[in-house]
Design a protein around this motif. Structure first.
Motif, short mmCIF file in Angstrom:
data_model
loop_
_atom_site.label_atom_id
_atom_site.label_comp_id
_atom_site.label_asym_id
_atom_site.label_seq_id
_atom_site.Cartn_x
_atom_site.Cartn_y
_atom_site.Cartn_z
N LEU B 7 14.32 39.11 -42.04
CA LEU B 7 13.62 38.04 -41.59
C LEU B 7 12.73 37.45 -40.56
O LEU B 7 13.46 37.66 -39.16
N GLY B 8 11.39 37.12 -40.96
CA GLY B 8 10.90 36.90 -40.14
C GLY B 8 9.83 37.36 -39.44
O GLY B 8 10.73 39.05 -38.74
N LEU B 20 18.16 38.08 -31.36
CA LEU B 20 18.74 38.21 -33.06
C LEU B 20 17.59 38.96 -33.48
O LEU B 20 16.03 37.86 -34.06
N LEU B 21 17.82 39.91 -34.06
CA LEU B 21 16.77 40.58 -35.48
C LEU B 21 17.28 40.55 -36.62
O LEU B 21 18.33 41.34 -36.39
N PHE B 63 21.46 47.07 -27.68
CA PHE B 63 21.29 46.89 -28.50
C PHE B 63 22.45 47.60 -29.38
O PHE B 63 23.23 48.24 -29.06
N GLU B 64 22.80 46.20 -30.44
CA GLU B 64 24.79 46.53 -31.27
C GLU B 64 24.11 45.92 -32.26
O GLU B 64 23.11 44.80 -32.36
N ALA B 65 24.70 46.55 -33.35
CA ALA B 65 24.25 45.50 -35.30
C ALA B 65 26.04 45.71 -35.05
O ALA B 65 26.64 46.43 -34.84
N LEU B 76 20.34 42.85 -35.69
CA LEU B 76 20.57 43.40 -34.25
C LEU B 76 20.90 43.11 -32.96
O LEU B 76 20.25 41.26 -33.28
N THR B 77 21.42 42.86 -32.47
CA THR B 77 21.22 41.77 -30.91
C THR B 77 21.02 42.33 -29.72
O THR B 77 21.40 43.73 -29.71
#
Lengths: 115, 113
Positions: B7-8, B20-21, B63-65, B76-77
């Motif tokens: 999204l995005g 935030l991905l 990064f972490e998810a 992903l954040t």
């Protein structure tokens, strides 16, 4: 260090010309893949090979050809039948044929431009 | 068939802000999920992956998810964006046959000073 080497980094093709992009890996990976990347379109699979002397078409194979004569090498030929070849081409490999659990290792890409 | 939706296509954050991905997937088999990062004119580099076990996965560069099965998501954040995080990020899922990855369309992250 092990990795995937793509060459050349930049390539220019004249109309009607065939060009070959090189992809070599020294990771002892079984499977290799070619992707095409256009702005805003993500990665599109061209061809893949799970084993030497065997390869399969991906989603956009028309106008492209490949060979897999050695485990380490998976060259991609962009033929004159490919009408819009200008793009960024990425080669990737994975350790096991049939199991990508470790993910892919990617080369640094070749940017092909038609002049 | 398996699929990945990011999204995005473009996300912009300020330096120091939360990143935030979003990634949602569909898969008929237990998913193996991946995040890759691509810097301009380079190949893709693995950030992190989820196969089995702990659902919160830590990767490189802070990064972490988190894998959420009920939401079919793998977002992903990163708590604090850095200018060097500006890149394109791809989410991927293994296909139903288990022998390849399917990639999302990518999200370009821009970091404002």
């Amino acid at each position: 260090d092990g990795g995937i080497t793509q060459s050349p980094k930049y390539l220019f093709r004249k109309e009607g010309q065939n060009v070959t992009l090189s992809c070599e890996q020294n990771l002892n990976h079984d499977a290799m893949y070619w992707y095409r990347q256009d702005p805003g379109q993500g990665l599109r699979l061209i061809y893949y090979s799970q084993i030497v002397n065997d390869f399969q078409k991906g989603d956009i194979a028309e106008g492209y050809s490949v060979s897999r004569e050695k485990k380490e090498s998976f060259p991609l030929t962009v033929t004159s039948a490919q009408k819009n070849p200008t793009a960024f081409y990425l080669c990737a490999s994975s350790k096991f044929a049939g199991e990508p659990v470790y993910g892919y290792t990617f080369g640094s890409g070749t940017r092909l431009t038609v002049v | 068939a398996q699929s990945v939706t990011q999204l995005g296509s473009h996300v912009s954050v300020s330096e120091g802000a939360l990143v935030l991905l979003r990634c949602n997937y569909s898969s008929s088999v237990p998913p193996y999920l991946f995040w890759y990062v691509q810097y301009p004119n380079q190949g893709l580099q693995l950030l992190l992956k989820y196969t089995t076990g702990a659902t919160l996965v830590k990767g490189i560069n802070g990064f972490e998810a988190e894998f959420k099965k009920s939401e079919t998501s793998f977002h992903l954040t990163k708590p604090s964006a850095h200018m060097s995080d500006a890149a394109e990020y791809f989410c991927a899922v293994r296909n139903n046959a288990g022998n390849m990855l399917t990639f999302g369309g990518g999200t370009r992250l821009m970091v404002k000073p």
